[in-house]
Design a protein around this motif. Structure first.
Motif, PDB file in Angstrom:
ATOM      1  N   ALA A 178      -0.325   8.536   3.269  1.00 31.01           N
ATOM      2  CA  ALA A 178       0.128   8.503   1.878  1.00 31.01           C
ATOM      3  C   ALA A 178       1.083   9.353   1.545  1.00 31.01           C
ATOM      4  O   ALA A 178       0.422  10.505   1.530  1.00 31.01           O
ATOM      5  N   ARG A 179       1.954   9.405   1.636  1.00 30.10           N
ATOM      6  CA  ARG A 179       2.968  10.635   0.762  1.00 30.10           C
ATOM      7  C   ARG A 179       3.367  10.216  -1.053  1.00 30.10           C
ATOM      8  O   ARG A 179       3.711   8.839  -1.422  1.00 30.10           O
ATOM      9  N   GLN A 180       3.415  11.254  -1.843  1.00 24.75           N
ATOM     10  CA  GLN A 180       4.327  11.007  -3.409  1.00 24.75           C
ATOM     11  C   GLN A 180       5.125  11.592  -3.478  1.00 24.75           C
ATOM     12  O   GLN A 180       4.716  13.185  -3.024  1.00 24.75           O
ATOM     13  N   ALA A 181       6.320  11.615  -3.296  1.00 27.47           N
ATOM     14  CA  ALA A 181       7.233  12.525  -3.769  1.00 27.47           C
ATOM     15  C   ALA A 181       7.655  13.084  -2.751  1.00 27.47           C
ATOM     16  O   ALA A 181       7.665  15.001  -2.428  1.00 27.47           O
ATOM     17  N   SER A 189      -5.786   6.156  -8.318  1.00 27.90           N
ATOM     18  CA  SER A 189      -4.253   6.302  -9.315  1.00 27.90           C
ATOM     19  C   SER A 189      -3.135   5.359  -8.215  1.00 27.90           C
ATOM     20  O   SER A 189      -2.239   5.190  -8.121  1.00 27.90           O
ATOM     21  N   GLY A 190      -4.252   4.143  -7.577  1.00 31.94           N
ATOM     22  CA  GLY A 190      -4.018   3.542  -6.671  1.00 31.94           C
ATOM     23  C   GLY A 190      -3.615   3.419  -4.697  1.00 31.94           C
ATOM     24  O   GLY A 190      -2.832   3.438  -3.817  1.00 31.94           O
ATOM     25  N   VAL A 191      -3.537   5.095  -4.999  1.00 29.94           N
ATOM     26  CA  VAL A 191      -3.415   5.824  -3.572  1.00 29.94           C
ATOM     27  C   VAL A 191      -4.597   4.889  -2.679  1.00 29.94           C
ATOM     28  O   VAL A 191      -4.012   4.623  -1.602  1.00 29.94           O
ATOM     29  N   GLY A 192      -6.219   4.898  -2.585  1.00 31.63           N
ATOM     30  CA  GLY A 192      -6.323   4.363  -1.457  1.00 31.63           C
ATOM     31  C   GLY A 192      -6.361   2.868  -1.503  1.00 31.63           C
ATOM     32  O   GLY A 192      -6.609   2.604  -0.422  1.00 31.63           O
ATOM     33  N   GLU A 241       4.698  15.230  -0.314  1.00 29.25           N
ATOM     34  CA  GLU A 241       3.499  15.305  -0.531  1.00 29.25           C
ATOM     35  C   GLU A 241       2.392  14.745  -0.039  1.00 29.25           C
ATOM     36  O   GLU A 241       2.378  13.347  -0.453  1.00 29.25           O
ATOM     37  N   ILE A 242       2.143  14.884   1.093  1.00 27.16           N
ATOM     38  CA  ILE A 242       0.769  14.297   1.475  1.00 27.16           C
ATOM     39  C   ILE A 242      -0.497  14.214   0.153  1.00 27.16           C
ATOM     40  O   ILE A 242      -1.129  15.582   0.086  1.00 27.16           O
ATOM     41  N   VAL A 243      -1.247  12.777   0.019  1.00 29.07           N
ATOM     42  CA  VAL A 243      -1.868  12.673  -1.425  1.00 29.07           C
ATOM     43  C   VAL A 243      -2.795  12.098  -1.090  1.00 29.07           C
ATOM     44  O   VAL A 243      -3.563  11.762  -1.086  1.00 29.07           O
ATOM     45  N   GLY A 244      -3.183  12.030   0.419  1.00 32.88           N
ATOM     46  CA  GLY A 244      -4.634  10.808   1.409  1.00 32.88           C
ATOM     47  C   GLY A 244      -3.903  10.691   2.124  1.00 32.88           C
ATOM     48  O   GLY A 244      -3.003  10.229   3.454  1.00 32.88           O
ATOM     49  N   PHE A 245      -5.609   9.852   3.000  1.00 36.23           N
ATOM     50  CA  PHE A 245      -5.717   9.862   4.683  1.00 36.23           C
ATOM     51  C   PHE A 245      -6.626   8.349   4.418  1.00 36.23           C
ATOM     52  O   PHE A 245      -7.113   9.012   4.298  1.00 36.23           O
ATOM     53  N   LEU A 246      -6.071   7.722   6.211  1.00 37.90           N
ATOM     54  CA  LEU A 246      -7.113   7.095   6.034  1.00 37.90           C
ATOM     55  C   LEU A 246      -7.284   7.400   8.041  1.00 37.90           C
ATOM     56  O   LEU A 246      -6.171   7.098   8.206  1.00 37.90           O
TER      57      LEU A 246
END
Length: 139
Positions: free
Chosen positions: A39-42, A73-76, A44-49
């Motif tokens: 998961a990226r925002q702007a 914040s909904g990333v997951g 930037e990597i902000v999470g993974f599965l």
């Protein structure tokens, strides 16, 4: 806005740092097989599965981790929904996941996302508490 895509070779060093228990060889293997979503925002990597296939068939979510500043914040959920859709597109009819029995917040998250508990197993020497398994029918 969250963008979700498969990890690439360029992401391996970041993943090794963030998914340290997996080790570089396993991370590299999973990236090569397309078993990581980022998961990226702007930019930037902000999470993974990270996922695999239980018995070589049933998609199994092994790990989902979101950077602390981006949790709740909904990333997951974005990662999970992208994975669910990808697995449905591959013809999967069921998803599987698990957590340790004393991890109530992850279990609540699984239930909110449509998973139902199906049982637990003890893994003496590997974990101090039982592992609880969940499934979600998608097809």
């Amino acid at each position: 806005m969250v963008e979700v895509a498969s990890a690439s070779q360029a992401d391996i060093d970041w993943l090794v740092r963030q998914d340290a228990s997996a080790g570089k060889a396993w991370v590299s293997r999973c990236v090569a097989l397309g078993e990581y979503l980022l998961a990226r925002q702007a930019g930037e990597i902000v999470g993974f599965l990270r996922f695999s296939r239980f018995w070589g068939r049933v998609p199994y979510m092994e790990m989902i981790r979101i950077q602390p500043a981006h949790r709740r914040s909904g990333v997951g959920t974005a990662l999970f929904l992208a994975w669910e859709e990808a697995m449905r597109a591959e013809g999967a009819r069921m998803l599987m996941t698990s957590s340790e029995c004393d991890e109530s917040r992850p279990q609540d998250w699984h239930r909110r996302n449509g998973f139902a508990e199906i049982g637990a197993i003890e893994l003496p020497g590997l974990q101090s508490v039982p592992e609880v398994f969940f499934i979600k029918h998608i097809g």
